[in-house]
Scaffold this motif. Structure first.
Motif, short mmCIF file in Angstrom:
data_model
loop_
_atom_site.label_atom_id
_atom_site.label_comp_id
_atom_site.label_asym_id
_atom_site.label_seq_id
_atom_site.Cartn_x
_atom_site.Cartn_y
_atom_site.Cartn_z
N GLY A 72 2.99 -15.28 -0.55
CA GLY A 72 1.69 -15.84 -0.96
C GLY A 72 0.86 -14.80 -1.69
O GLY A 72 1.30 -14.24 -2.69
N GLN A 73 -0.31 -14.50 -1.17
CA GLN A 73 -1.21 -13.54 -1.81
C GLN A 73 -0.88 -12.08 -1.48
O GLN A 73 -1.53 -11.17 -2.01
CB GLN A 73 -2.66 -13.80 -1.36
N ASP A 188 -2.96 -19.06 -0.63
CA ASP A 188 -1.84 -18.94 0.30
C ASP A 188 -1.19 -20.30 0.55
O ASP A 188 -0.44 -20.48 1.51
CB ASP A 188 -2.30 -18.35 1.64
N ARG A 189 -1.48 -21.25 -0.35
CA ARG A 189 -0.95 -22.60 -0.18
C ARG A 189 -0.50 -23.17 -1.52
O ARG A 189 -1.21 -23.06 -2.52
CB ARG A 189 -2.02 -23.50 0.43
#
Length: 212
Positions: A72-73, A188-189
């Motif tokens: 994710g990030q 994060d999605r």
């Protein structure tokens, strides 16, 4: 740069991305009707949305795989700006005279790659930290240097001249190059919409530049 994976976001998806430079300016409206402006950021910061580049099921999976591999990030990565990705204009070929990166003093061996944006009203110098390996060409006082006379760090964009080739005092050092933008996912999605059995889309894939 910590927390960075030296891999590039899939190029076919990057070419369909939207976005560009972002700046922050404080504007205060005064009682006399005029305004005061203050530059909050010294440098601009790129922001993109790669969602529009996703067309097929293969594209969906490529994004999901890349997203999971980055956590994710958590980890940054390379991204090619669809418009601004080399030392010259979009329709031009990279040359060793494109950008002035410094002036020799007879001692300094290291020069940071930069790209200058300018017109008659002003200019801004951008530090280039992620050049594409094998694309950097360099000249000193208009004479292109052989590849063995300098080294380029693709992780920092620093050009280092080897012994015997250090620019003399007053010599103008120029360079041409291709480059990527260091970015990270700005979420994060990832939401996948499978419109058909062999096609789908991801509404948004926000990316934001990492400043070293």
């Amino acid at each position: 740069m910590s927390g960075f994976h030296d891999v590039r976001f899939p190029l076919r998806l990057a070419l369909g991305a939207t976005g560009g430079p972002v700046r922050r300016t404080d504007i205060v409206n005064l009682s006399n009707g005029r305004e005061s402006r203050n530059q909050r950021w010294r440098d601009s910061r790129r922001s993109y949305d790669a969602g529009s580049g996703v067309k097929s099921l293969a594209d969906l999976y490529a994004v999901l795989e890349f997203f999971e591999a980055r956590g994710g990030q958590l980890y940054g990565f390379r991204f090619r700006d669809p418009v601004d990705w080399k030392s010259c204009g979009p329709g031009e070929a990279v040359s060793a005279s494109d950008q002035v990166i410094g002036t020799g003093d007879g001692v300094a061996a290291e020069f940071q790659l930069v790209k200058t944006y300018a017109d008659s009203g002003g200019s801004w110098k951008r530090r280039i930290a992620k050049p594409v390996a094998g694309t950097v060409v360099v000249s000193v006082d208009g004479i292109e240097k052989p590849s063995g006379s300098f080294e380029v760090d693709p992780a920092t964009g620093i050009v280092t001249f080897v012994a015997g080739h250090i620019p003399v005092a007053g010599a103008v050092v120029r360079a041409g190059f291709e480059f990527d933008v260091p970015v990270r996912f700005d979420t994060d999605r990832i939401d996948v919409n499978l419109a058909h059995f062999d096609a789908g889309r991801i509404q948004t894939i926000p990316l934001t530049e990492i400043l070293a």
